[in-house]
Design a protein around this motif. Structure first.
Motif, short mmCIF file in Angstrom:
data_model
loop_
_atom_site.label_atom_id
_atom_site.label_comp_id
_atom_site.label_asym_id
_atom_site.label_seq_id
_atom_site.Cartn_x
_atom_site.Cartn_y
_atom_site.Cartn_z
N PHE A 184 0.81 -1.22 0.00
CA PHE A 184 0.00 0.00 0.00
C PHE A 184 0.84 1.27 0.00
N PHE A 185 2.12 1.17 0.42
CA PHE A 185 2.98 2.36 0.48
C PHE A 185 3.69 2.64 -0.84
N LEU A 186 3.53 1.77 -1.82
CA LEU A 186 4.24 1.94 -3.10
C LEU A 186 3.57 3.04 -3.94
N PRO A 187 4.34 3.70 -4.81
CA PRO A 187 3.86 4.89 -5.52
C PRO A 187 3.08 4.58 -6.79
N GLY A 188 1.90 3.99 -6.66
CA GLY A 188 1.13 3.57 -7.83
C GLY A 188 0.81 4.69 -8.81
N ASP A 189 0.02 5.66 -8.36
CA ASP A 189 -0.38 6.75 -9.26
C ASP A 189 0.81 7.61 -9.67
N THR A 190 1.72 7.85 -8.74
CA THR A 190 2.92 8.62 -9.05
C THR A 190 3.72 7.92 -10.13
N LEU A 191 3.84 6.61 -10.01
CA LEU A 191 4.57 5.82 -10.99
C LEU A 191 3.94 5.94 -12.37
N LEU A 192 2.62 5.80 -12.44
CA LEU A 192 1.92 5.82 -13.72
C LEU A 192 2.03 7.17 -14.41
N ILE A 193 1.88 8.24 -13.63
CA ILE A 193 1.96 9.58 -14.22
C ILE A 193 3.39 9.87 -14.67
N THR A 194 4.38 9.49 -13.84
CA THR A 194 5.78 9.69 -14.22
C THR A 194 6.11 8.90 -15.49
N ALA A 195 5.62 7.66 -15.57
CA ALA A 195 5.85 6.85 -16.76
C ALA A 195 5.20 7.49 -17.99
N GLY A 196 4.02 8.08 -17.81
CA GLY A 196 3.36 8.78 -18.90
C GLY A 196 4.17 9.97 -19.38
N ILE A 197 4.76 10.71 -18.42
CA ILE A 197 5.60 11.86 -18.78
C ILE A 197 6.83 11.40 -19.55
N LEU A 198 7.46 10.32 -19.10
CA LEU A 198 8.64 9.80 -19.79
C LEU A 198 8.28 9.28 -21.18
N ALA A 199 7.08 8.73 -21.31
CA ALA A 199 6.63 8.29 -22.64
C ALA A 199 6.47 9.48 -23.57
N GLN A 200 5.97 10.59 -23.04
CA GLN A 200 5.83 11.80 -23.85
C GLN A 200 7.21 12.33 -24.28
N GLN A 201 8.21 12.13 -23.43
CA GLN A 201 9.56 12.57 -23.73
C GLN A 201 10.30 11.60 -24.65
N GLY A 202 9.69 10.43 -24.89
CA GLY A 202 10.30 9.45 -25.79
C GLY A 202 11.15 8.41 -25.11
N SER A 203 11.24 8.44 -23.77
CA SER A 203 12.06 7.46 -23.04
C SER A 203 11.38 6.10 -22.96
#
Length: 198
Positions: free
Chosen positions: A31-50
């Protein structure tokens, strides 16, 4: 946290996304893991092409579906025995009865919406197993919620990443706003259900 996640996603990529999402949704200690933070960060990196946006969504969906089914199986297998201890303060037998009644009343809707709420998405599959919800019913509504979550949240990060420069610096504020909106939506849906039943 955003720097750490960015570094993790660059190094562990889709396997890291899968592992974190699986642990958050399948293990009660997640429960302490960064679920939503992870998904949004991954989406940002996808937008950057990473990363590939489709790859992110697939890793999230696979991790959540397998994790939720694991949580359900653990709840169904071990839950009833744990909750049969009459002297336990944390695991009382009446909790099983309440859980079963809750999922009979809100079952599908609760599982679908739970995916968007931190902590709730960790415990909901296990409680569904404890409450003996039929697995076909569980997996149907769970997969609906997972696919919506795995698609919408990374896509939000992808869209915002193109809209706001250096969004990764404000990731905690973005996630906070997403969580608040999710809780508001869940509250409105549950209230609507109560009004309809009356």
């Amino acid at each position: 946290m955003s720097f750490d996640l960015t570094h993790l996603l660059h190094s562990a990529s889709y396997a890291g996304i899968f592992g974190i999402v699986f642990a958050e949704t399948g293990l009660l200690i997640g429960f302490f893991l960064p679920g939503d933070t992870l998904l949004i960060t991954a989406g940002i990196l996808a937008q950057q092409g990473s990363l590939s946006l489709a790859g992110v969504m697939l890793a999230v969906a696979a991790g959540a579906i397998l994790g939720d089914s694991t949580g359900y199986a653990l709840g169904r297998r071990f839950g009833p025995a744990i909750f049969q201890r009459p002297d336990s303060r944390l695991f009382r037998p009446e909790y099983v009865t309440r859980t079963r009644a809750f999922f009979e009343r809100y079952g599908g809707l609760a599982l679908t919406l739970a995916q968007f709420v931190p902590i709730v998405r960790t415990v909901a599959p296990t409680l569904a197993g404890v409450g003996q919800m039929p697995y076909p019913r569980f997996v149907t509504f769970n997969v609906i919620g997972v696919l919506l979550w795995a698609g919408a949240v990374p896509l939000l990060g992808y869209w915002l990443g193109g809209l706001v420069p250096h969004l990764d610096r404000y990731i905690l504020l973005v996630v906070g706003a997403v969580v608040l909106l999710s809780l508001l939506a869940v509250g409105l849906e549950l209230r609507k259900g109560r009004v309809a039943r009356r």
